[in-house]
Design a protein around this motif. Structure first.
Motif, PDB file in Angstrom:
ATOM      1  N   ALA A  50      34.647  47.948  46.207  1.00  0.00           N
ATOM      2  CA  ALA A  50      35.920  47.421  45.716  1.00  0.00           C
ATOM      3  C   ALA A  50      35.789  45.961  45.289  1.00  0.00           C
ATOM      4  O   ALA A  50      36.314  45.563  44.248  1.00  0.00           O
ATOM      5  N   ALA A  51      35.078  45.171  46.072  1.00  0.00           N
ATOM      6  CA  ALA A  51      34.934  43.744  45.752  1.00  0.00           C
ATOM      7  C   ALA A  51      34.152  43.538  44.463  1.00  0.00           C
ATOM      8  O   ALA A  51      34.511  42.691  43.646  1.00  0.00           O
ATOM      9  N   HIS A  52      33.105  44.312  44.272  1.00  0.00           N
ATOM     10  CA  HIS A  52      32.246  44.100  43.107  1.00  0.00           C
ATOM     11  C   HIS A  52      32.791  44.743  41.840  1.00  0.00           C
ATOM     12  O   HIS A  52      32.637  44.193  40.756  1.00  0.00           O
ATOM     13  N   GLN A  53      33.421  45.900  41.976  1.00  0.00           N
ATOM     14  CA  GLN A  53      33.872  46.611  40.780  1.00  0.00           C
ATOM     15  C   GLN A  53      35.301  46.242  40.374  1.00  0.00           C
ATOM     16  O   GLN A  53      35.627  46.261  39.197  1.00  0.00           O
ATOM     17  N   VAL A  54      36.142  45.936  41.354  1.00  0.00           N
ATOM     18  CA  VAL A  54      37.555  45.646  41.062  1.00  0.00           C
ATOM     19  C   VAL A  54      37.776  44.138  41.120  1.00  0.00           C
ATOM     20  O   VAL A  54      37.932  43.493  40.088  1.00  0.00           O
ATOM     21  N   ALA A  55      37.837  43.581  42.300  1.00  0.00           N
ATOM     22  CA  ALA A  55      38.013  42.142  42.521  1.00  0.00           C
ATOM     23  C   ALA A  55      37.792  41.884  44.003  1.00  0.00           C
ATOM     24  O   ALA A  55      38.055  42.759  44.830  1.00  0.00           O
ATOM     25  N   ARG A  56      37.330  40.705  44.344  1.00  0.00           N
ATOM     26  CA  ARG A  56      37.051  40.407  45.758  1.00  0.00           C
ATOM     27  C   ARG A  56      38.225  40.715  46.676  1.00  0.00           C
ATOM     28  O   ARG A  56      38.040  41.316  47.722  1.00  0.00           O
ATOM     29  N   PRO A  57      39.457  40.317  46.327  1.00  0.00           N
ATOM     30  CA  PRO A  57      40.569  40.614  47.228  1.00  0.00           C
ATOM     31  C   PRO A  57      40.855  42.109  47.371  1.00  0.00           C
ATOM     32  O   PRO A  57      41.582  42.520  48.271  1.00  0.00           O
ATOM     33  N   ALA A  58      40.286  42.933  46.503  1.00  0.00           N
ATOM     34  CA  ALA A  58      40.489  44.382  46.618  1.00  0.00           C
ATOM     35  C   ALA A  58      39.765  44.957  47.823  1.00  0.00           C
ATOM     36  O   ALA A  58      40.130  46.035  48.297  1.00  0.00           O
ATOM     37  N   ALA A  59      38.756  44.266  48.343  1.00  0.00           N
ATOM     38  CA  ALA A  59      37.966  44.800  49.456  1.00  0.00           C
ATOM     39  C   ALA A  59      38.816  45.087  50.701  1.00  0.00           C
ATOM     40  O   ALA A  59      38.848  46.227  51.165  1.00  0.00           O
ATOM     41  N   PRO A  60      39.514  44.093  51.256  1.00  0.00           N
ATOM     42  CA  PRO A  60      40.292  44.403  52.463  1.00  0.00           C
ATOM     43  C   PRO A  60      41.471  45.331  52.181  1.00  0.00           C
ATOM     44  O   PRO A  60      41.815  46.188  53.008  1.00  0.00           O
ATOM     45  N   VAL A  61      42.080  45.185  51.024  1.00  0.00           N
ATOM     46  CA  VAL A  61      43.232  46.035  50.690  1.00  0.00           C
ATOM     47  C   VAL A  61      42.790  47.493  50.556  1.00  0.00           C
ATOM     48  O   VAL A  61      43.438  48.412  51.057  1.00  0.00           O
ATOM     49  N   THR A  62      41.656  47.718  49.897  1.00  0.00           N
ATOM     50  CA  THR A  62      41.134  49.069  49.717  1.00  0.00           C
ATOM     51  C   THR A  62      40.737  49.667  51.054  1.00  0.00           C
ATOM     52  O   THR A  62      41.025  50.845  51.332  1.00  0.00           O
ATOM     53  N   ALA A  63      40.081  48.881  51.903  1.00  0.00           N
ATOM     54  CA  ALA A  63      39.687  49.377  53.224  1.00  0.00           C
ATOM     55  C   ALA A  63      40.924  49.736  54.052  1.00  0.00           C
ATOM     56  O   ALA A  63      40.957  50.772  54.737  1.00  0.00           O
ATOM     57  N   ARG A  94      38.232  51.001  35.763  1.00  0.00           N
ATOM     58  CA  ARG A  94      38.217  50.265  34.506  1.00  0.00           C
ATOM     59  C   ARG A  94      39.628  49.720  34.344  1.00  0.00           C
ATOM     60  O   ARG A  94      40.568  50.481  34.148  1.00  0.00           O
ATOM     61  N   ASP A  95      39.765  48.433  34.427  1.00  0.00           N
ATOM     62  CA  ASP A  95      41.083  47.804  34.378  1.00  0.00           C
ATOM     63  C   ASP A  95      41.731  48.062  33.026  1.00  0.00           C
ATOM     64  O   ASP A  95      41.212  47.635  31.998  1.00  0.00           O
TER      65      ASP A  95
END
Length: 110
Positions: A50-63, A94-95
């Motif tokens: 999530a962090a690499h493909q979407v955006a860094r803040p997506a990592a905790p939200v996705t988890a 893909r945004d």
């Protein structure tokens, strides 16, 4: 018949355990989760995707969202593939840009 499987030893009790191992052990106790119920590797892989493909803040939200979905499935007595699905969605992301309708940029329901 009762399950004779001994309880899992905490990760943090093993030689070479890390601060993360001890934290996850403590967190499982605090949240009333069974020992070793958190798949640390899978969660970290999901957060990375999530962090690499979407955006860094997506990592905790996705988890969090994947954990929430897995918890809802567990409450229904169902198995969950939420971590795998969330990771696949992040990798396929893909945004579509501002104002575009929809989700991951892939076909709905796939």
């Amino acid at each position: 018949m009762t399950d004779q499987t001994p309880p899992a030893a905490p990760r943090g009790a093993e030689p070479g355990s890390s601060v993360l191992d001890r934290w996850v052990d403590a967190l499982e106790v605090e949240l009333g989760l069974p020992p070793r119920s958190v798949d640390v590797g899978a969660v970290l892989d999901l957060a990375r995707d999530a962090a690499h493909q979407v955006a860094r803040p997506a990592a905790p939200v996705t988890a969090y969202a994947a954990g929430y979905a897995a918890g809802l499935a567990a409450a229904r007595g169902e198995a969950s593939d939420a971590l795998d699905r969330a990771s696949s969605s992040a990798l396929a992301w893909r945004d579509p840009g501002p104002g575009a309708a929809g989700g991951s940029g892939s076909a709905a329901g796939s």
